[in-house]
Design a protein around this motif. Structure first.
Motif, PDB file in Angstrom:
ATOM      1  N   GLU A 158       0.834  -1.208   0.000  1.00  0.00           N
ATOM      2  CA  GLU A 158       0.000   0.000   0.000  1.00  0.00           C
ATOM      3  C   GLU A 158       0.870   1.260   0.000  1.00  0.00           C
ATOM      4  OE1 GLU A 158      -4.072  -0.954   2.422  1.00  0.00           O
ATOM      5  OE2 GLU A 158      -2.184  -1.120   3.574  1.00  0.00           O
ATOM      6  N   VAL A 159       1.928   1.239   0.782  1.00  0.00           N
ATOM      7  CA  VAL A 159       2.820   2.395   0.874  1.00  0.00           C
ATOM      8  C   VAL A 159       3.593   2.584  -0.426  1.00  0.00           C
ATOM      9  CG1 VAL A 159       4.781   3.387   2.115  1.00  0.00           C
ATOM     10  CG2 VAL A 159       2.949   2.250   3.383  1.00  0.00           C
ATOM     11  N   ILE A 160       4.062   1.488  -1.005  1.00  0.00           N
ATOM     12  CA  ILE A 160       4.766   1.578  -2.293  1.00  0.00           C
ATOM     13  C   ILE A 160       3.839   2.172  -3.348  1.00  0.00           C
ATOM     14  CG2 ILE A 160       5.755   0.223  -4.183  1.00  0.00           C
ATOM     15  CD1 ILE A 160       6.851  -1.681  -1.912  1.00  0.00           C
ATOM     16  N   GLU A 161       2.610   1.707  -3.412  1.00  0.00           N
ATOM     17  CA  GLU A 161       1.645   2.252  -4.377  1.00  0.00           C
ATOM     18  C   GLU A 161       1.451   3.758  -4.151  1.00  0.00           C
ATOM     19  OE1 GLU A 161      -3.050   1.947  -5.708  1.00  0.00           O
ATOM     20  OE2 GLU A 161      -2.319   0.618  -4.124  1.00  0.00           O
ATOM     21  N   LEU A 162       1.333   4.169  -2.895  1.00  0.00           N
ATOM     22  CA  LEU A 162       1.166   5.583  -2.573  1.00  0.00           C
ATOM     23  C   LEU A 162       2.386   6.392  -2.998  1.00  0.00           C
ATOM     24  CD1 LEU A 162      -0.264   7.980  -1.243  1.00  0.00           C
ATOM     25  CD2 LEU A 162       0.647   7.186   0.947  1.00  0.00           C
ATOM     26  N   PHE A 163       3.585   5.927  -2.651  1.00  0.00           N
ATOM     27  CA  PHE A 163       4.809   6.649  -3.019  1.00  0.00           C
ATOM     28  C   PHE A 163       4.936   6.784  -4.532  1.00  0.00           C
ATOM     29  CE2 PHE A 163       7.357   5.389   1.048  1.00  0.00           C
ATOM     30  CZ  PHE A 163       6.720   6.395   1.761  1.00  0.00           C
ATOM     31  N   VAL A 164       4.693   5.708  -5.251  1.00  0.00           N
ATOM     32  CA  VAL A 164       4.805   5.734  -6.708  1.00  0.00           C
ATOM     33  C   VAL A 164       3.770   6.686  -7.293  1.00  0.00           C
ATOM     34  CG1 VAL A 164       4.489   4.353  -8.817  1.00  0.00           C
ATOM     35  CG2 VAL A 164       5.860   3.452  -6.920  1.00  0.00           C
ATOM     36  N   GLN A 165       2.533   6.561  -6.850  1.00  0.00           N
ATOM     37  CA  GLN A 165       1.458   7.390  -7.385  1.00  0.00           C
ATOM     38  C   GLN A 165       1.685   8.867  -7.063  1.00  0.00           C
ATOM     39  OE1 GLN A 165      -1.270   9.355  -6.375  1.00  0.00           O
ATOM     40  NE2 GLN A 165      -2.103   9.335  -8.437  1.00  0.00           N
ATOM     41  N   ALA A 166       2.252   9.155  -5.879  1.00  0.00           N
ATOM     42  CA  ALA A 166       2.501  10.541  -5.463  1.00  0.00           C
ATOM     43  C   ALA A 166       3.773  11.110  -6.095  1.00  0.00           C
ATOM     44  CB  ALA A 166       2.595  10.612  -3.942  1.00  0.00           C
ATOM     45  N   GLY A 167       4.521  10.264  -6.783  1.00  0.00           N
ATOM     46  CA  GLY A 167       5.727  10.719  -7.447  1.00  0.00           C
ATOM     47  C   GLY A 167       6.924  10.882  -6.530  1.00  0.00           C
ATOM     48  N   LEU A 168       6.912  10.219  -5.381  1.00  0.00           N
ATOM     49  CA  LEU A 168       8.044  10.289  -4.455  1.00  0.00           C
ATOM     50  C   LEU A 168       9.056   9.201  -4.782  1.00  0.00           C
ATOM     51  CD1 LEU A 168       6.530  10.940  -0.936  1.00  0.00           C
ATOM     52  CD2 LEU A 168       7.728  12.530  -2.414  1.00  0.00           C
ATOM     53  N   LYS A 169      10.298   9.601  -4.884  1.00  0.00           N
ATOM     54  CA  LYS A 169      11.360   8.638  -5.139  1.00  0.00           C
ATOM     55  C   LYS A 169      11.701   7.956  -3.812  1.00  0.00           C
ATOM     56  CE  LYS A 169      15.915   8.095  -7.095  1.00  0.00           C
ATOM     57  NZ  LYS A 169      17.113   8.762  -7.593  1.00  0.00           N
ATOM     58  N   PRO A 178      12.246   3.730  -1.971  1.00  0.00           N
ATOM     59  CA  PRO A 178      12.485   2.323  -2.317  1.00  0.00           C
ATOM     60  C   PRO A 178      11.177   1.635  -2.708  1.00  0.00           C
ATOM     61  CG  PRO A 178      13.391   2.859  -0.150  1.00  0.00           C
ATOM     62  CD  PRO A 178      12.604   4.041  -0.594  1.00  0.00           C
ATOM     63  N   THR A 179      11.305   0.619  -3.524  1.00  0.00           N
ATOM     64  CA  THR A 179      10.117  -0.147  -3.909  1.00  0.00           C
ATOM     65  C   THR A 179      10.234  -1.610  -3.480  1.00  0.00           C
ATOM     66  OG1 THR A 179      11.057  -0.480  -6.114  1.00  0.00           O
ATOM     67  CG2 THR A 179       9.490   1.352  -5.855  1.00  0.00           C
ATOM     68  N   GLU A 180      11.233  -1.912  -2.644  1.00  0.00           N
ATOM     69  CA  GLU A 180      11.341  -3.273  -2.128  1.00  0.00           C
ATOM     70  C   GLU A 180      10.468  -3.386  -0.872  1.00  0.00           C
ATOM     71  OE1 GLU A 180      14.608  -1.474  -1.642  1.00  0.00           O
ATOM     72  OE2 GLU A 180      14.709  -1.460  -3.809  1.00  0.00           O
ATOM     73  N   PRO A 181       9.504  -4.293  -0.862  1.00  0.00           N
ATOM     74  CA  PRO A 181       8.602  -4.423   0.292  1.00  0.00           C
ATOM     75  C   PRO A 181       9.338  -4.617   1.621  1.00  0.00           C
ATOM     76  CG  PRO A 181       7.759  -5.683  -1.546  1.00  0.00           C
ATOM     77  CD  PRO A 181       9.130  -5.199  -1.953  1.00  0.00           C
ATOM     78  N   GLU A 182      10.447  -5.363   1.613  1.00  0.00           N
ATOM     79  CA  GLU A 182      11.179  -5.605   2.861  1.00  0.00           C
ATOM     80  C   GLU A 182      11.743  -4.303   3.433  1.00  0.00           C
ATOM     81  OE1 GLU A 182      12.149  -7.016  -0.134  1.00  0.00           O
ATOM     82  OE2 GLU A 182      10.979  -8.859   0.082  1.00  0.00           O
ATOM     83  N   ARG A 183      12.260  -3.452   2.568  1.00  0.00           N
ATOM     84  CA  ARG A 183      12.837  -2.181   3.017  1.00  0.00           C
ATOM     85  C   ARG A 183      11.736  -1.240   3.517  1.00  0.00           C
ATOM     86  NH1 ARG A 183      17.293   1.269  -0.438  1.00  0.00           N
ATOM     87  NH2 ARG A 183      17.937   2.652   1.263  1.00  0.00           N
ATOM     88  N   ILE A 184      10.629  -1.180   2.803  1.00  0.00           N
ATOM     89  CA  ILE A 184       9.491  -0.353   3.240  1.00  0.00           C
ATOM     90  C   ILE A 184       8.970  -0.862   4.581  1.00  0.00           C
ATOM     91  CG2 ILE A 184       7.100   0.288   2.732  1.00  0.00           C
ATOM     92  CD1 ILE A 184       9.053   1.853   1.030  1.00  0.00           C
ATOM     93  N   ALA A 185       8.887  -2.172   4.754  1.00  0.00           N
ATOM     94  CA  ALA A 185       8.423  -2.733   6.027  1.00  0.00           C
ATOM     95  C   ALA A 185       9.314  -2.282   7.179  1.00  0.00           C
ATOM     96  CB  ALA A 185       8.370  -4.259   5.946  1.00  0.00           C
TER      97      ALA A 185
END
Length: 131
Positions: free
Chosen positions: A15-26, A28-35
């Protein structure tokens, strides 16, 4: 528009990766790192439109002197709705008046932060991450 704000509710990394990508924030996109980023935050304020994550404000703090607003993201089509401003207000309330709230801004948000109460500073330093 019915937006609810939560403190400490842990969204999924996806969910957070989708938000970051959609909001245009650079970010990480690795789920483990976001977790890990979410788990190790001291304060997490999220905004939800029904069951959809539409905003996140992630802060690291000592609760006594300073707090670093590490991430502020809002879905692009909701950016002028006050969600970011409200998450910042909740964050400020929770960290208390004794803490300074600081951040490093992406260039596209330079004009936004003064509008929500931040002062522009010219005394920050950083060492970039390697990856």
């Amino acid at each position: 528009m019915n937006i609810t704000y939560e403190i400490g509710v842990m969204p999924t990394p996806e969910e957070v990766i989708e938000l970051f990508v959609q909001a245009g924030l650079k970010r990480p996109t690795e789920p483990e790192r976001i977790a890990l980023m979410l788990k190790n935050a001291d304060l997490l304020v999220t905004a939800w439109q029904e069951d959809k994550l539409v905003g996140v404000c992630r802060t690291i703090t000592d609760w006594a002197w300073c707090a670093y607003l590490a991430d502020l993201a809002v879905f692009t089509d909701l950016k002028s709705s006050g969600i970011g401003k409200e998450m910042i207000a909740i964050t400020r309330e929770k960290i208390g008046p004794q803490c300074m709230l600081i951040l490093l801004s992406v260039p596209t948000a330079f004009d936004y932060y003064p509008k929500v109460g931040f002062n522009k500073e010219n005394r920050a330093f950083s060492i970039e991450r390697i990856k």
